[in-house]
Scaffold this active site. Structure first.
Site, PDB file in Angstrom:
ATOM      1  CD  GLU A 171       8.222 -11.986  -5.464  1.00 57.11           C
ATOM      2  OE1 GLU A 171       8.683 -12.905  -4.749  1.00 57.11           O
ATOM      3  OE2 GLU A 171       7.757 -12.179  -6.598  1.00 57.11           O
ATOM      4  CD  GLU A 223      -2.707  -1.141   2.594  1.00 55.76           C
ATOM      5  OE1 GLU A 223      -2.610  -0.146   3.354  1.00 55.76           O
ATOM      6  OE2 GLU A 223      -3.467  -2.091   2.808  1.00 55.76           O
ATOM      7  NE  ARG A 231      33.616  -3.415 -31.102  1.00 58.17           N
ATOM      8  CZ  ARG A 231      33.497  -2.470 -32.021  1.00 58.17           C
ATOM      9  NH1 ARG A 231      33.253  -2.806 -33.276  1.00 58.17           N
ATOM     10  NH2 ARG A 231      33.599  -1.198 -31.679  1.00 58.17           N
TER      11      ARG A 231
END
Length: 390
Positions: free
Chosen positions: A363, A127, A268
């Site tokens: 969480e 909330e 790369r």
């Protein structure tokens, strides 16, 4: 401890791996652009039984143990985190309360539809004034005869836009503090229940987080989950149960980023050689690999302990803390290794970097996990060093 997946679970894991690589990841850019998961992907996940991972076979689910679930979650973590969150929140905090604490009537009413994904589950605790401080709830439930009347609101509720079944925490006796909180099963179409706006988030596109409003919402007594006053304990159990699963999803994302980073570093070239031959890059890859392997062992150990019915409050908090912190470090290194291309939205590294950030918040924040771990350490130390007979 044996973390070997049973043959049938390994078979499911391979199917999920192919699903992720061939069907979910190719549409990840569409999920980002539209903030929606393509219905065909969701339907395929339902057909595969992914929404029933946590639900026992007798109610139509797969009834997979925590070690098995982590194996599947790890594969799901290798693709779009919004899609993964839809399933993870449903099979974790969205349904585990009913599976573990529901009575037989509640299980038979809700679990078969949740197992097929016909009904999606969500967990409503947070909330505006009660995030990390879960005991500061302002949503109240007053019993009137055979019903409770709920008034209040929730926010940042994952799956809220898509969910049909909500596990809602509300205060029934404010004088009792945490022992005055009760949990309820609330259905989306109940009069007095409104799903508010969908939040615009940094990441997790396609996973919808919304506000909830309860205005004189009547909930039958038979929809109370457990007894009055057990809600706070229920919430802690639900969150602890889901933390190994979240760590497994983080693990999968980390492994994806490492694989992509190694591949890119080998291809790369700078200064006449592949950048993987640059010691600075090789050290970053090595650090990523070490932390990922450590997370892997922590995750499956906590999953194994959960399957054995052991108390995992401390260990679950540890793996949630470590998993989210590792994911953020790995994502940061992945961007650095990829350079400019890692910062471009056209490529997946940037998406994982944004998605990683929420794992240190939802969480249970990293700070709250440290509080939980610390409290358990004090409890264990006090027990070990108490005088005989005390």
């Amino acid at each position: 401890m044996d973390f070997t997946l049973p043959e049938e679970i390994e078979s499911i894991r391979q199917i999920v791996k192919e699903f992720v690589e061939n069907e979910v990841e190719p549409v990840a850019h569409l999920i980002e652009e539209k903030n929606e998961i393509p219905p065909k992907i969701v339907e395929k996940a339902k057909e595969m039984g992914l929404f029933g991972l946590s639900i026992p076979e007798e109610y139509g689910g797969l009834g997979v143990g925590m070690v098995g679930k982590c194996g599947i979650y790890e594969e799901l973590g290798k693709t779009h985190n919004g899609f993964t969150t839809l399933i993870g929140a449903h099979t974790g905090i969205g349904s585990v309360g009913i599976v573990e604490m529901g009575n037989e009537e509640q299980k038979r009413r809700y679990l078969p539809k949740m197992a097929t994904g016909q009904w999606i589950g969500a967990f409503a605790l947070t909330e505006p004034s009660a995030g990390s401080n879960a005991t500061n709830l302002k949503t109240f439930a007053v019993r009137k005869g055979d019903r409770y009347v709920l008034n209040g609101s929730k926010h940042y509720i994952t799956n809220a836009k898509d969910a049909h079944v909500f596990t809602v925490m509300a205060v029934t006796d404010p004088s009792k503090g945490p022992k005055g909180i009760t949990s309820f099963i609330v259905e989306k179409d109940s009069p007095g229940f409104t799903v508010g706006k969908t939040e615009k988030k940094m990441g997790l596109k396609g996973s919808h987080s919304c506000e909830l409003f309860f205005e004189d919402l009547e909930v039958p007594v038979e929809n109370r989950l457990g007894e009055e006053g057990e809600g706070y304990v229920n919430a802690l159990k639900i969150l602890a149960n889901g933390r190994a699963g979240l760590a497994a999803r983080n693990l999968g994302s980390c492994q994806y980023l490492l694989d992509k980073s190694v591949q890119y570093a080998m291809e790369r070239e700078q200064f006449g050689k592949p950048i993987i031959e640059q010691q600075a890059v090789l050290h970053m890859l090595s650090d990523m690999a070490v932390e990922i392997e450590t997370l892997r062992w922590m995750t499956y150990r906590v999953a194994w302990m959960t399957d054995q019915g052991m108390n995992v409050i401390k260990e679950a908090a540890m793996v949630k803390l470590y998993g989210s912190e590792v994911y953020n470090r790995v994502a940061d290194k992945a961007v650095q290794i990829h350079g400019g291309i890692g910062y471009i939205a056209e490529y997946p590294i940037e998406r994982f970097y944004r998605d990683a950030r929420i794992t240190r918040i939802y969480e249970g924040t990293s700070e709250i996990q440290r509080n939980v771990i610390g409290a358990q350490l004090i409890k264990e130390y006090s027990h070990k060093h108490s005088p005989v007979g005390v």
